[in-house]
Scaffold this motif. Structure first.
Motif, PDB file in Angstrom:
ATOM      1  N   ARG A   1      60.521  54.556 -16.875  1.00  0.00           N
ATOM      2  CA  ARG A   1      60.654  54.853 -15.445  1.00  0.00           C
ATOM      3  C   ARG A   1      61.125  53.616 -14.701  1.00  0.00           C
ATOM      4  O   ARG A   1      61.024  52.488 -15.193  1.00  0.00           O
ATOM      5  N   THR A   2      61.608  53.831 -13.491  1.00  0.00           N
ATOM      6  CA  THR A   2      62.045  52.724 -12.641  1.00  0.00           C
ATOM      7  C   THR A   2      60.824  52.110 -11.966  1.00  0.00           C
ATOM      8  O   THR A   2      59.763  52.736 -11.902  1.00  0.00           O
ATOM      9  N   PRO A   3      60.977  50.898 -11.421  1.00  0.00           N
ATOM     10  CA  PRO A   3      59.948  50.449 -10.472  1.00  0.00           C
ATOM     11  C   PRO A   3      60.024  51.321  -9.213  1.00  0.00           C
ATOM     12  O   PRO A   3      60.994  52.063  -9.029  1.00  0.00           O
ATOM     13  N   ILE A   4      59.034  51.219  -8.349  1.00  0.00           N
ATOM     14  CA  ILE A   4      59.128  51.878  -7.040  1.00  0.00           C
ATOM     15  C   ILE A   4      60.130  51.068  -6.223  1.00  0.00           C
ATOM     16  O   ILE A   4      59.988  49.844  -6.106  1.00  0.00           O
ATOM     17  N   HIS A   5      61.147  51.710  -5.713  1.00  0.00           N
ATOM     18  CA  HIS A   5      62.236  50.941  -5.094  1.00  0.00           C
ATOM     19  C   HIS A   5      62.902  51.706  -3.951  1.00  0.00           C
ATOM     20  O   HIS A   5      62.770  52.922  -3.837  1.00  0.00           O
ATOM     21  N   ASP A   6      63.654  50.962  -3.136  1.00  0.00           N
ATOM     22  CA  ASP A   6      64.651  51.603  -2.274  1.00  0.00           C
ATOM     23  C   ASP A   6      66.007  51.062  -2.703  1.00  0.00           C
ATOM     24  O   ASP A   6      66.100  50.261  -3.641  1.00  0.00           O
ATOM     25  N   HIS A   7      67.050  51.529  -2.063  1.00  0.00           N
ATOM     26  CA  HIS A   7      68.393  51.180  -2.537  1.00  0.00           C
ATOM     27  C   HIS A   7      69.071  50.132  -1.669  1.00  0.00           C
ATOM     28  O   HIS A   7      70.274  49.944  -1.770  1.00  0.00           O
ATOM     29  N   ASN A   8      68.291  49.479  -0.805  1.00  0.00           N
ATOM     30  CA  ASN A   8      68.778  48.323  -0.052  1.00  0.00           C
ATOM     31  C   ASN A   8      70.125  48.585   0.628  1.00  0.00           C
ATOM     32  O   ASN A   8      71.063  47.799   0.513  1.00  0.00           O
TER      33      ASN A   8
ATOM     34  N   PHE B   1      57.530  57.719  -1.573  1.00  0.00           N
ATOM     35  CA  PHE B   1      56.527  56.915  -0.880  1.00  0.00           C
ATOM     36  C   PHE B   1      56.966  56.659   0.552  1.00  0.00           C
ATOM     37  O   PHE B   1      58.162  56.699   0.859  1.00  0.00           O
ATOM     38  N   SER B   2      55.980  56.344   1.402  1.00  0.00           N
ATOM     39  CA  SER B   2      56.295  55.867   2.747  1.00  0.00           C
ATOM     40  C   SER B   2      55.817  54.429   2.850  1.00  0.00           C
ATOM     41  O   SER B   2      54.890  54.027   2.134  1.00  0.00           O
ATOM     42  N   TYR B   3      56.444  53.669   3.736  1.00  0.00           N
ATOM     43  CA  TYR B   3      56.094  52.254   3.863  1.00  0.00           C
ATOM     44  C   TYR B   3      55.923  51.884   5.320  1.00  0.00           C
ATOM     45  O   TYR B   3      56.712  52.287   6.174  1.00  0.00           O
TER      46      TYR B   3
ATOM     47  N   VAL C   1      69.299  56.125   2.919  1.00  0.00           N
ATOM     48  CA  VAL C   1      69.049  54.684   2.967  1.00  0.00           C
ATOM     49  C   VAL C   1      67.567  54.279   3.033  1.00  0.00           C
ATOM     50  O   VAL C   1      67.151  53.420   2.278  1.00  0.00           O
ATOM     51  N   PRO C   2      66.740  54.883   3.896  1.00  0.00           N
ATOM     52  CA  PRO C   2      65.369  54.337   3.966  1.00  0.00           C
ATOM     53  C   PRO C   2      64.425  54.858   2.888  1.00  0.00           C
ATOM     54  O   PRO C   2      63.277  54.457   2.849  1.00  0.00           O
ATOM     55  N   ASP C   3      64.867  55.746   2.035  1.00  0.00           N
ATOM     56  CA  ASP C   3      63.948  56.396   1.107  1.00  0.00           C
ATOM     57  C   ASP C   3      63.433  55.443   0.026  1.00  0.00           C
ATOM     58  O   ASP C   3      64.177  54.626  -0.504  1.00  0.00           O
ATOM     59  N   ILE C   4      62.156  55.591  -0.290  1.00  0.00           N
ATOM     60  CA  ILE C   4      61.511  54.782  -1.330  1.00  0.00           C
ATOM     61  C   ILE C   4      61.030  55.738  -2.416  1.00  0.00           C
ATOM     62  O   ILE C   4      60.333  56.717  -2.117  1.00  0.00           O
ATOM     63  N   HIS C   5      61.400  55.459  -3.650  1.00  0.00           N
ATOM     64  CA  HIS C   5      60.999  56.384  -4.702  1.00  0.00           C
ATOM     65  C   HIS C   5      60.872  55.705  -6.059  1.00  0.00           C
ATOM     66  O   HIS C   5      61.213  54.538  -6.239  1.00  0.00           O
ATOM     67  N   GLN C   6      60.357  56.487  -6.999  1.00  0.00           N
ATOM     68  CA  GLN C   6      60.293  56.072  -8.399  1.00  0.00           C
ATOM     69  C   GLN C   6      60.766  57.257  -9.233  1.00  0.00           C
ATOM     70  O   GLN C   6      60.335  58.387  -9.012  1.00  0.00           O
ATOM     71  N   LEU C   7      61.676  56.989 -10.154  1.00  0.00           N
ATOM     72  CA  LEU C   7      62.187  58.036 -11.035  1.00  0.00           C
ATOM     73  C   LEU C   7      61.722  57.752 -12.455  1.00  0.00           C
ATOM     74  O   LEU C   7      61.609  56.590 -12.854  1.00  0.00           O
ATOM     75  N   GLY C   8      61.517  58.808 -13.213  1.00  0.00           N
ATOM     76  CA  GLY C   8      61.130  58.569 -14.599  1.00  0.00           C
ATOM     77  C   GLY C   8      61.148  59.823 -15.443  1.00  0.00           C
ATOM     78  O   GLY C   8      61.240  60.949 -14.940  1.00  0.00           O
ATOM     79  N   ASN C   9      61.085  59.573 -16.753  1.00  0.00           N
ATOM     80  CA  ASN C   9      60.928  60.636 -17.735  1.00  0.00           C
ATOM     81  C   ASN C   9      59.452  60.627 -18.134  1.00  0.00           C
ATOM     82  O   ASN C   9      59.002  59.676 -18.746  1.00  0.00           O
TER      83      ASN C   9
END
Ligand SMILES: [Fe+2]
Length: 189
Positions: A89-96, A114-116, A140-148
């Motif tokens: 899985r990815t870290p929890i991130h946004d796409h800057n 997630f919300s921040y 742009v402001p979205d924060i998420h984590q993707l994974g299998n």
């Protein structure tokens, strides 16, 4: 995120008429002369009918982390194929500053959003599962984590389009207000 687009039967018929192969999608991406909107990215991914044969050069898994394979990149947009073993899985991130869409090619994608807030930090918002053919995306402001998910018992292959191309991402930790920087491993991309 996360905008999920349902496809109706008539929509599916429409898509067949205008479906994009990998080659034609790459051609469309390479011909842009400005930043494509999130809606445009959804449309490309929704109409893409990409076969496993076409994806073959971009398929490859590694242990320890998901593997990013870059299909194309210019000043405005990039396309990646990500290959995930169960549990990766990815870290929890946004796409800057980038927006983008994801289409599930094979397997099952879990997304957590997630919300921040700088005072209270990061908080869980929602979770969702995506199966092959579905398209989701991040503004742009979205924060998420993707994974299998490790319980999936199968590999996951996802197709990603970002505009502008991803650079350094912001990463977050639950319950914390601290934001770190993260550069995705482009060694093999
Ligand atoms: Fe992301």
């Amino acid at each position: 995120m996360s905008t999920h687009l349902e496809t109706t039967d008539s929509g599916r018929d429409e898509m067949k008429r205008h479906s994009l192969s990998l080659k034609s999608l790459v051609k469309a991406l390479q011909s842009v002369t400005s930043l494509p909107s999130l809606e445009q990215i959804y449309e490309w991914l929704e109409t893409a009918q990409i076969s496993s044969e076409e994806l073959q050069p971009y398929l490859g898994f590694k242990e320890g982390n998901y593997w990013r394979h870059r299909v194309c990149r210019n000043d405005f947009v990039e396309m990646l194929v990500l290959c995930w073993r169960p549990g990766q899985r990815t870290p929890i991130h946004d796409h800057n500053g980038s927006h983008g869409g994801v289409k599930i090619h094979r397997g099952m994608l879990w997304e957590t959003t997630f919300s921040y807030n700088p005072t209270s930090g990061l908080k869980y918002k929602s979770a969702r599962e995506y199966s092959p053919g579905l398209v989701t995306g991040s503004d742009v402001p979205d924060i998420h984590q993707l994974g299998n998910p490790d319980v999936s018992g199968q590999d996951l292959v996802t197709i990603h389009v970002y505009a502008p191309p991803l650079g350094v991402l912001h990463t977050y930790k639950p319950g914390s207000a601290k934001i770190d920087l993260y550069l995705p491993d482009d060694t093999d991309a």
